[in-house]
Design an enzyme around this catalytic site. Structure first.
Site, PDB file in Angstrom:
ATOM      1  N   LYS A 160      25.854 -19.878  33.407  1.00 15.15           N
ATOM      2  CA  LYS A 160      23.999 -20.228  34.039  1.00 15.15           C
ATOM      3  C   LYS A 160      24.953 -20.822  34.950  1.00 15.15           C
ATOM      4  CE  LYS A 160      22.568 -20.170  29.242  1.00 15.15           C
ATOM      5  NZ  LYS A 160      20.756 -19.862  28.361  1.00 15.15           N
ATOM      6  N   LYS A 198      28.303 -21.971  28.273  1.00 12.97           N
ATOM      7  CA  LYS A 198      27.130 -21.704  29.093  1.00 12.97           C
ATOM      8  C   LYS A 198      26.823 -22.806  30.302  1.00 12.97           C
ATOM      9  CE  LYS A 198      24.287 -21.772  24.158  1.00 12.97           C
ATOM     10  NZ  LYS A 198      24.459 -22.378  23.274  1.00 12.97           N
ATOM     11  N   ASN A 221      10.378 -20.506  16.251  1.00 14.44           N
ATOM     12  CA  ASN A 221      11.350 -21.384  15.897  1.00 14.44           C
ATOM     13  C   ASN A 221      10.549 -23.103  15.463  1.00 14.44           C
ATOM     14  OD1 ASN A 221      11.881 -23.088  18.134  1.00 14.44           O
ATOM     15  ND2 ASN A 221      12.075 -21.206  19.438  1.00 14.44           N
ATOM     16  N   LYS A 250      -3.847  -5.516  13.795  1.00 16.52           N
ATOM     17  CA  LYS A 250      -3.475  -6.002  13.042  1.00 16.52           C
ATOM     18  C   LYS A 250      -2.318  -4.806  12.200  1.00 16.52           C
ATOM     19  CE  LYS A 250      -3.604  -8.398   9.049  1.00 16.52           C
ATOM     20  NZ  LYS A 250      -4.244  -8.554   7.838  1.00 16.52           N
ATOM     21  N   PHE A 292      20.056 -27.221  27.804  1.00 18.65           N
ATOM     22  CA  PHE A 292      20.592 -27.513  26.406  1.00 18.65           C
ATOM     23  C   PHE A 292      21.251 -26.606  25.883  1.00 18.65           C
ATOM     24  CE2 PHE A 292      18.345 -31.498  24.943  1.00 18.65           C
ATOM     25  CZ  PHE A 292      17.622 -32.031  26.342  1.00 18.65           C
ATOM     26  N   ASP A 311      15.397 -15.513  22.436  1.00 19.28           N
ATOM     27  CA  ASP A 311      15.805 -14.518  23.188  1.00 19.28           C
ATOM     28  C   ASP A 311      15.341 -13.394  22.956  1.00 19.28           C
ATOM     29  OD1 ASP A 311      17.865 -16.643  23.936  1.00 19.28           O
ATOM     30  OD2 ASP A 311      19.081 -16.671  21.967  1.00 19.28           O
TER      31      ASP A 311
HETATM   32  N1  CTP Z   1      16.784 -20.756  27.896  1.00 21.48           N
HETATM   33  C1  CTP Z   1      15.890 -20.045  28.541  1.00 21.48           C
HETATM   34  N2  CTP Z   1      15.839 -18.673  28.596  1.00 21.48           N
HETATM   35  C2  CTP Z   1      15.741 -18.833  28.031  1.00 21.48           C
HETATM   36  C3  CTP Z   1      16.495 -18.599  26.843  1.00 21.48           C
HETATM   37  C4  CTP Z   1      16.995 -20.278  26.858  1.00 21.48           C
HETATM   38  O1  CTP Z   1      15.882 -20.532  29.973  1.00 21.48           O
HETATM   39  N3  CTP Z   1      15.575 -16.805  27.835  1.00 21.48           N
HETATM   40  C5  CTP Z   1      16.907 -21.884  27.869  1.00 21.48           C
HETATM   41  C6  CTP Z   1      17.270 -23.332  27.144  1.00 21.48           C
HETATM   42  O2  CTP Z   1      16.111 -23.503  27.664  1.00 21.48           O
HETATM   43  C7  CTP Z   1      18.604 -23.427  27.020  1.00 21.48           C
HETATM   44  C8  CTP Z   1      19.221 -23.266  27.096  1.00 21.48           C
HETATM   45  O3  CTP Z   1      19.383 -21.524  28.144  1.00 21.48           O
HETATM   46  O4  CTP Z   1      18.335 -24.976  27.894  1.00 21.48           O
HETATM   47  C9  CTP Z   1      19.704 -22.842  25.907  1.00 21.48           C
HETATM   48  O5  CTP Z   1      20.786 -21.361  26.256  1.00 21.48           O
HETATM   49  P1  CTP Z   1      21.306 -20.465  25.707  1.00 21.48           P
HETATM   50  O6  CTP Z   1      22.212 -19.318  26.010  1.00 21.48           O
HETATM   51  O7  CTP Z   1      20.328 -19.557  24.753  1.00 21.48           O
HETATM   52  O8  CTP Z   1      20.854 -20.907  24.005  1.00 21.48           O
HETATM   53  P2  CTP Z   1      21.575 -20.345  22.942  1.00 21.48           P
HETATM   54  O9  CTP Z   1      20.147 -19.041  22.691  1.00 21.48           O
HETATM   55  O10 CTP Z   1      21.695 -21.233  21.437  1.00 21.48           O
HETATM   56  O11 CTP Z   1      22.626 -19.510  22.771  1.00 21.48           O
HETATM   57  P3  CTP Z   1      23.259 -18.069  21.818  1.00 21.48           P
HETATM   58  O12 CTP Z   1      21.882 -17.872  21.384  1.00 21.48           O
HETATM   59  O13 CTP Z   1      23.768 -17.535  23.105  1.00 21.48           O
HETATM   60  O14 CTP Z   1      23.738 -18.911  20.926  1.00 21.48           O
END
Ligand code: CTP
Length: 401
Positions: free
Chosen positions: A341, A337, A209, A288, A323, A278
């Site tokens: 969490k 969240k 990203n 490859k 965040f 995610d």
């Molecule tokens: N985070 C984490 N582990 C993951 C994904 C995210 O610890 N596998 C943490 C990020 O570092 C951040 C927070 O979770 O502090 C963000 O939450 P998240 O639910 O991942 O946010 P988004 O991806 O933006 O949520 P969504 O996909 O539901 O929009």
């Protein structure tokens, strides 16, 4: 960080690196510091005092017995109002004099009269730097409470390569800011994650990203400056690790999960500023992947949610901060969240808002806790980092009272 009303003395000695102090002086003036430069007579062979006078608006001091003095005993009155002194580049000669109380010019006299924090940035040929006499003198300076900044390694003006290079002006600025900062996080252990993760598809490609790591790195350096012991678990970024952090480089979400879980038990605070993927490819090809005609679909599987794992396995006293980056329903989604969490605070920002998001030097965030919603204005990421730490400190103090 603004350095308004801070009086900073820069001591410049005779070394080719002296010219770099012009850019440091300019950075300090831009942050509204009042800067006085003191040069040894030798330093004037490398850079003209007028350069510093033009940049700082203050007289550049060279000779203790200058007849045009403004104060009666200039080195003493200057020393009284100084908040921090940095000697950079510091030659072997000035280090030796400072270590043994020799005061035979304006710089060494002022140094001896100053009671404020003093920072020394040695710059010299590697052989001189490694000489036990110089090494011993530096240890003496440290014993007297001065901070000696380790020089960088690299190509030196004399043609040799090795230790002895003066750190870049940005690193010197950071040392000055650190010396001026209240150490209100002393004794606290803080783990910060930053940057993007990379999820491999094959030996050549990955999914990632746009995170640049700027916000997380700003938090890590602010926490170090305020006295915390900081572990920075970082995905790949173009940034250099802030001085003083214990850096743990990682690539994927799984690597980050392992690093964070492994260090979690020792922490007082964990701040997850990383943009953790995610999803990752369900299969990673050993070779490859060759292109074929037609479309390609890649199966993805979920990565572990590190923050949710921390929330579910938390030790009493651990403060968890996440965040949340959204493009709509910012507060509603972020609050969800926070609950889901099981964390203490979430820093929410809207990617679509001007001045917020990936790669910028500024951010516009809202700090959400179970009890409170605090909107912050448009701030530099450095300032956001400090406000965030202020808030965490206030919450932790409340919890322990
Ligand atoms: N985070 C984490 N582990 C993951 C994904 C995210 O610890 N596998 C943490 C990020 O570092 C951040 C927070 O979770 O502090 C963000 O939450 P998240 O639910 O991942 O946010 P988004 O991806 O933006 O949520 P969504 O996909 O539901 O929009």
């Amino acid at each position: 960080m603004l350095l308004k009303e801070k009086h900073i003395v820069l001591g410049v000695t005779g070394s080719i690196a002296a010219y770099k102090i012009a850019s440091l002086a300019s950075m300090l003036v831009k942050r509204q510091a009042d800067v006085t430069v003191i040069m040894t007579p030798n330093a004037t062979n490398f850079i003209n005092p007028i350069t510093f006078e033009s940049l700082t608006g203050n007289k550049c001091l060279v000779d203790t017995f200058d007849r045009n003095f403004e104060f009666q005993v200039e080195h003493v009155s200057l020393a009284k109002q100084t908040d921090v002194v940095l000697v950079a580049p510091a030659s072997a000669n000035v280090i030796a004099k400072a270590a043994h109380g020799i005061a035979d010019d304006m710089l060494t006299t002022t140094l001896l009269a100053c009671t404020c924090p003093k920072i020394i940035a040695p710059a010299m040929n590697t052989r001189m730097y490694q000489n036990p006499v110089v090494q011993d003198n530096m240890r003496i300076l440290e014993r007297y409470g001065m901070e000696v900044i380790a020089p960088a390694s690299g190509y030196l003006a004399c043609g040799d390569t090795g230790e002895g290079k003066m750190p870049e002006p940005e690193a010197l600025l950071e040392a000055i800011v650190r010396a001026l900062t209240l150490k209100d996080l002393t004794g606290k252990r803080i783990l910060v994650t930053a940057g993007p993760t990379r999820e491999r598809l094959d030996p050549v490609r990955y999914i990632s990203n746009h995170s640049t790591g700027k916000m997380g790195y700003a938090i890590a350096s602010a926490a170090v400056r305020r006295g915390a012991k900081v572990t920075l678990v970082s995905g790949k970024t173009d940034l250099s690790y802030p001085a003083g952090v214990e850096a743990v480089p990682v690539e994927s979400a799984a690597d980050m999960a392992a690093a964070v879980k492994g260090a979690a038990d020792e922490q007082d605070v964990i701040i997850m500023a990383a943009a953790v993927a995610d999803y990752r490819p369900a299969e990673v090809a050993d070779e490859k992947m060759k292109k074929k005609d037609g479309e390609l679909s890649i199966a993805l599987e979920r990565t572990e949610d590190i923050l949710a794992w921390l929330g579910a396995h938390r030790r009493p006293g651990l403060f968890l901060c996440g965040f949340s980056m959204e493009t709509e329903h910012l507060l509603e989604n972020s609050r969800q969240k926070l609950e889901k969490k099981n964390i203490d605070m979430i820093v929410a920002n809207n990617l679509k808002q001007e001045g917020a998001g990936f790669g910028t030097d500024t951010n516009v965030v809202t700090l959400l806790t179970k009890e409170e919603t605090r909107e912050l204005p448009l701030l530099s990421k450095e300032e956001v980092a400090d406000r965030l730490l202020d808030h965490i400190l206030a919450q932790k103090t409340e919890a322990t009272l």
